[in-house]
Design an enzyme around this catalytic site. Structure first.
Site, PDB file in Angstrom:
ATOM      1  N   THR A  17     -15.362 -11.295  -4.596  1.00 55.29           N
ATOM      2  CA  THR A  17     -15.336 -11.927  -3.268  1.00 55.29           C
ATOM      3  C   THR A  17     -13.983 -12.630  -3.198  1.00 55.29           C
ATOM      4  O   THR A  17     -13.467 -13.070  -4.238  1.00 55.29           O
ATOM      5  CB  THR A  17     -16.478 -12.957  -3.088  1.00 55.29           C
ATOM      6  OG1 THR A  17     -16.308 -14.003  -4.040  1.00 55.29           O
ATOM      7  CG2 THR A  17     -17.852 -12.331  -3.289  1.00 55.29           C
ATOM      8  N   HIS A  18     -13.385 -12.685  -2.053  1.00 61.25           N
ATOM      9  CA  HIS A  18     -12.032 -13.254  -1.887  1.00 61.25           C
ATOM     10  C   HIS A  18     -11.015 -12.542  -2.774  1.00 61.25           C
ATOM     11  O   HIS A  18     -10.033 -13.146  -3.196  1.00 61.25           O
ATOM     12  CB  HIS A  18     -12.010 -14.756  -2.206  1.00 61.25           C
ATOM     13  CG  HIS A  18     -13.087 -15.543  -1.518  1.00 61.25           C
ATOM     14  ND1 HIS A  18     -12.921 -16.139  -0.292  1.00 61.25           N
ATOM     15  CD2 HIS A  18     -14.369 -15.795  -1.885  1.00 61.25           C
ATOM     16  CE1 HIS A  18     -14.052 -16.752   0.067  1.00 61.25           C
ATOM     17  NE2 HIS A  18     -14.937 -16.538  -0.880  1.00 61.25           N
ATOM     18  N   SER A  59       9.047   9.171  -5.502  1.00 66.36           N
ATOM     19  CA  SER A  59      10.094   8.400  -4.833  1.00 66.36           C
ATOM     20  C   SER A  59      11.391   9.186  -4.910  1.00 66.36           C
ATOM     21  O   SER A  59      11.643   9.891  -5.884  1.00 66.36           O
ATOM     22  CB  SER A  59      10.243   7.048  -5.522  1.00 66.36           C
ATOM     23  OG  SER A  59      11.541   6.524  -5.300  1.00 66.36           O
ATOM     24  N   LYS A 116       8.156   6.990 -10.307  1.00 65.37           N
ATOM     25  CA  LYS A 116       7.123   6.561  -9.383  1.00 65.37           C
ATOM     26  C   LYS A 116       6.096   7.628  -9.041  1.00 65.37           C
ATOM     27  O   LYS A 116       6.384   8.800  -8.941  1.00 65.37           O
ATOM     28  CB  LYS A 116       7.763   6.095  -8.069  1.00 65.37           C
ATOM     29  CG  LYS A 116       8.590   4.831  -8.220  1.00 65.37           C
ATOM     30  CD  LYS A 116       7.748   3.594  -8.087  1.00 65.37           C
ATOM     31  CE  LYS A 116       7.358   3.402  -6.639  1.00 65.37           C
ATOM     32  NZ  LYS A 116       6.677   2.147  -6.416  1.00 65.37           N
ATOM     33  N   ASN A 122       3.279   7.469  -6.019  1.00 64.15           N
ATOM     34  CA  ASN A 122       2.846   6.583  -4.938  1.00 64.15           C
ATOM     35  C   ASN A 122       1.566   7.060  -4.252  1.00 64.15           C
ATOM     36  O   ASN A 122       1.372   8.263  -4.064  1.00 64.15           O
ATOM     37  CB  ASN A 122       3.949   6.461  -3.884  1.00 64.15           C
ATOM     38  CG  ASN A 122       5.165   5.746  -4.420  1.00 64.15           C
ATOM     39  OD1 ASN A 122       5.055   4.876  -5.299  1.00 64.15           O
ATOM     40  ND2 ASN A 122       6.342   6.119  -3.929  1.00 64.15           N
ATOM     41  N   GLU A 125      -2.377   5.119   1.819  1.00 67.95           N
ATOM     42  CA  GLU A 125      -1.547   4.258   2.682  1.00 67.95           C
ATOM     43  C   GLU A 125      -1.494   4.807   4.108  1.00 67.95           C
ATOM     44  O   GLU A 125      -1.604   4.071   5.082  1.00 67.95           O
ATOM     45  CB  GLU A 125      -0.128   4.146   2.118  1.00 67.95           C
ATOM     46  CG  GLU A 125      -0.059   3.267   0.875  1.00 67.95           C
ATOM     47  CD  GLU A 125       1.315   3.326   0.222  1.00 67.95           C
ATOM     48  OE1 GLU A 125       2.017   2.324   0.264  1.00 67.95           O
ATOM     49  OE2 GLU A 125       1.699   4.378  -0.316  1.00 67.95           O
ATOM     50  N   TYR A 165     -13.639   9.666  41.379  1.00 68.81           N
ATOM     51  CA  TYR A 165     -12.521  10.189  40.599  1.00 68.81           C
ATOM     52  C   TYR A 165     -11.189   9.611  41.104  1.00 68.81           C
ATOM     53  O   TYR A 165     -10.952   9.499  42.299  1.00 68.81           O
ATOM     54  CB  TYR A 165     -12.479  11.727  40.682  1.00 68.81           C
ATOM     55  CG  TYR A 165     -11.309  12.297  39.895  1.00 68.81           C
ATOM     56  CD1 TYR A 165     -11.424  12.549  38.542  1.00 68.81           C
ATOM     57  CD2 TYR A 165     -10.069  12.520  40.511  1.00 68.81           C
ATOM     58  CE1 TYR A 165     -10.347  13.018  37.809  1.00 68.81           C
ATOM     59  CE2 TYR A 165      -8.984  12.981  39.784  1.00 68.81           C
ATOM     60  CZ  TYR A 165      -9.129  13.230  38.441  1.00 68.81           C
ATOM     61  OH  TYR A 165      -8.076  13.682  37.708  1.00 68.81           O
ATOM     62  N   LYS A 192      -7.246  12.236  28.193  1.00 69.85           N
ATOM     63  CA  LYS A 192      -7.356  13.309  27.195  1.00 69.85           C
ATOM     64  C   LYS A 192      -6.493  13.159  25.950  1.00 69.85           C
ATOM     65  O   LYS A 192      -6.970  13.342  24.822  1.00 69.85           O
ATOM     66  CB  LYS A 192      -7.055  14.653  27.856  1.00 69.85           C
ATOM     67  CG  LYS A 192      -8.122  15.035  28.860  1.00 69.85           C
ATOM     68  CD  LYS A 192      -7.751  16.250  29.658  1.00 69.85           C
ATOM     69  CE  LYS A 192      -8.543  16.298  30.942  1.00 69.85           C
ATOM     70  NZ  LYS A 192      -8.277  15.147  31.852  1.00 69.85           N
TER      71      LYS A 192
END
Ligand code: ARG
Length: 462
Positions: free
Chosen positions: A155-156, A277, A283, A285, A290, A317, A325
Site C-alpha cells: 500500500t502506498h 537504446s 539497455k 527497455n 510504457e 441530427y 467517428k
C-alpha cells in the site's frame, strides 16, 4: 451540379467546402454495415409493396457487386461524393440504373448513418470483449503456477503484507471481468434499430421497422425517432468503457515497468517484446508497457472529444455529429492493438519467484501478525498490541534484520507475555496463509478465486 442534394442549388460547391464537409476519408470503414443496411431496407421496401420485387433484387445484386469492388480495392472513393452513403448509392445507380435511385425511399442519411455506426460499434463491443477474455485467460494461466509464490503486497508502494503472485494477478483479472461485463451490458442496452426513423420524424410510407431490425440482428426497434437519429450514447459508452479498460491496462503496465527494474527484478519481459537504446548498448527497455500507459491518454481524449461534440446539440441530427467517428475508430484500434500485445507480452514474460521472495524479507511484513497474535493469544487490546509491535519493529531495525527473523529472546524482552509459539506466526508464508477470510490471499483462498475465474471463462460465450 452533380451532387445528390444539389437540386435547389445554382452554384457549384467551393472546393474547400468539399474537403471540409466530407467524411468519406474515414467513414468508409462502415462500408459493410452500410451495404447490409441497404439490402435489409430494400428487401423490406419490396415486401411492403413500396418498391417492386425485381428492383429489390437488382439493388441487392448491385450492392454485392459494390462490396466486391470495395474489398478488391477497385472502388473509387471521391471526396466530391462527401460520404460513403452517397458514394455507394451513386455507384449502385451507375451499375443498375433506375432501380438504384429507388433505394433511398423512406430513408434518410440520418437513420442510415445511425444504423451503420451503431452496428459497427456493437460488433466491436463483442470483439473487444473477446480480446479481454483472452487477456484474462493469460493472467489466469500464469496465476495457476504462482499460488504459493510469495511477494510483498503493497500500500502506498510500501511493503505491507505478504501475498502470493497469483492473488496479485487475479486482482487484474477481476478488473477485466468488470470491463467485459460493461461492454456486454452496453451491447444489450443499445442493440435497438434506428432504421426507419428517416430524417427525424418517421415516414408516411408503410414500412416495417421490425422486419429490418430482425434482418440486421437488432433485438428491437427504437422508441422515438427524434432521439434515435441523434443518439450517440452507444458510441460514448464504448469510449468510456474503452477508457476504463485502458486505465486498468495502464495500472498493470505501470507495475510491469516497476517489476522489470533492477530495483524490483520480479519479472523480465522477453526480448521479442522489449526494445534497446540507440546510445546505451546495455539497455533493455519496457517500451511496450510504457506505450500502453501512454496510449491511455489518447483514449481518454477521445471520450472527452465526443462528450464535448454532443454537449448542447439541439434535436435532432446536426452535422457536428459527423465528428463522432474518428475518435471512436482511434479508440477501437488502440484497444485492439493494446489488448493483443499485452496478452502476448504477459504470456512470454519470465517471472522471478526468487526475487519476489527475497523482497518479502524487507519491511517487516508480518508485523500485523505479531499484533494479531498479541490480541488473540494474550488478550491485549489491539491499540496496545499495535504499540508493542511497533517497539519490536524498531528493535529489528536496530538489529538490521526483518521481524520474521527476530530471535525469540529479543521479542520476549519487549513483552514477556509473548510466548514461543509466536515464531510460526511471524513466518512470512504462514502470514500469507493466515489470511483465510473470503477473498483473502491465503493459498487456499487464492485457489478458490482461480477456480472461479476458470469457470467464468469457460462459461463466457465469446
Ligand atoms: N456523413 C454524415 C455523418 O456521418 C452522414 C449523415 C449526414 N446527414 C445529413 N443530413 N447531412 O454524420
Amino acid at each position: 451540379m452533380d451532387k445528390m442534394w444539389s437540386g435547389r442549388f445554382t452554384q457549384k460547391s467551393a472546393s474547400i467546402l468539399e474537403a471540409f464537409n466530407a467524411s468519406i476519408m474515414f467513414d468508409r470503414a462502415l462500408y459493410l454495415e452500410d451495404i447490409e443496411g441497404s439490402i435489409a431496407h430494400a428487401t423490406m421496401l419490396a415486401q411492403q409493396g413500396i418498391i417492386a420485387k425485381e428492383d429489390a433484387l437488382f439493388i441487392e445484386k448491385g450492392l454485392l457487386q459494390v462490396r466486391t469492388e470495395i474489398e478488391s480495392g477497385v472502388f473509387e472513393w471521391r471526396i466530391s461524393e462527401e460520404d460513403l452513403h452517397m458514394a455507394i448509392e451513386k455507384r449502385l445507380t451507375a451499375i443498375i440504373g433506375d432501380a438504384g435511385a429507388r433505394l433511398h425511399t423512406a430513408r434518410s442519411r440520418n437513420d442510415q448513418v445511425a444504423v451503420d455506426f451503431r452496428r459497427f460499434v456493437l460488433r466491436k463491443n463483442r470483439s473487444l470483449s473477446s480480446q479481454l477474455k483472452t487477456l484474462m485467460q493469460t493472467l489466469v494461466d500464469i496465476a495457476q503456477h504462482h499460488t504459493t509464490t510469495l511477494m510483498p503486497g503493497m500500500t502506498h508502494l510500501q511493503h505491507a503484507q505478504p501475498i502470493n503472485f497469483a492473488f496479485h494477478l487475479l486482482a487484474y483479472a477481476s478488473m477485466f471481468k468488470r470491463d467485459i461485463e460493461r461492454l456486454l451490458d452496453s451491447h444489450a442496452r443499445n442493440n435497438v434499430s434506428p432504421l426507419g426513423c428517416a430524417a427525424l420524424a418517421g415516414t408516411p410510407h408503410p414500412i416495417d421497422r421490425e422486419a429490418t431490425a430482425k434482418a440486421l440482428g437488432f433485438d428491437s426497434v427504437s422508441i422515438n425517432c427524434l432521439d434515435t437519429v441523434s443518439d450517440r450514447d452507444f458510441a460514448l459508452e464504448l469510449l468510456f468503457n474503452g477508457s476504463m479498460v485502458m486505465m486498468h491496462i495502464s495500472r498493470l503496465a505501470e507495475e510491469i515497468i516497476l517489476w522489470s527494474s533492477y530495483e524490483f527484478g520480479f519479472v523480465e519481459l522477453s526480448d521479442a517484446y522489449s526494445t534497446g537504446s540507440s546510445i546505451m548498448p546495455q539497455k533493455k527497455n519496457p517500451d511496450v508497457p510504457e506505450l500502453l500507459r501512454g496510449k491511455t491518454g489518447r483514449v481518454y481524449g477521445n471520450l472527452m472529444g465526443l462528450l464535448t461534440v454532443m454537449k448542447g446539440l439541439p434535436l435532432a441530427y446536426n452535422k457536428d455529429t459527423q465528428e463522432d467517428k474518428e475518435g471512436v475508430f482511434d479508440t477501437i484500434e488502440t484497444l485492439e492493438m493494446s489488448l493483443e500485445i499485452l496478452s502476448q507480452a504477459l504470456a512470454t514474460m519470465t517471472v522471478k519467484p526468487h526475487n519476489m521472495q527475497k523482497a518479502t524479507l524487507l519491511g517487516h511484513l508480518s508485523a500485523t501478525d505479531l499484533a494479531d497474535y498479541l490480541v488473540k493469544q494474550c488478550d491485549i487490546p489491539f491499540r496496545n498490541a499495535h504499540h508493542i509491535t511497533g517497539a519490536a519493529v524498531a528493535r529489528a531495525q536496530v538489529l538490521g534484520i526483518d521481524l520474521s527473523q527476530m530471535p525469540y529472546e529479543e521479542l520476549r524482552a519487549i513483552d514477556e507475555r509473548i510466548g514461543e509459539d509466536v515464531m510460526r506466526f511471524l513466518e512470512l508464508e504462514n502470514s500469507m496463509n493466515a489470511r483465510t477470510s473470503q477473498g483473502g490471499t491465503s493459498t487456499l483462498r487464492t485457489q478458490e478465486q482461480l477456480l472461479f475465474f476458470q469457470n467464468y471463462l469457460k462459461e463466457l460465450d465469446l
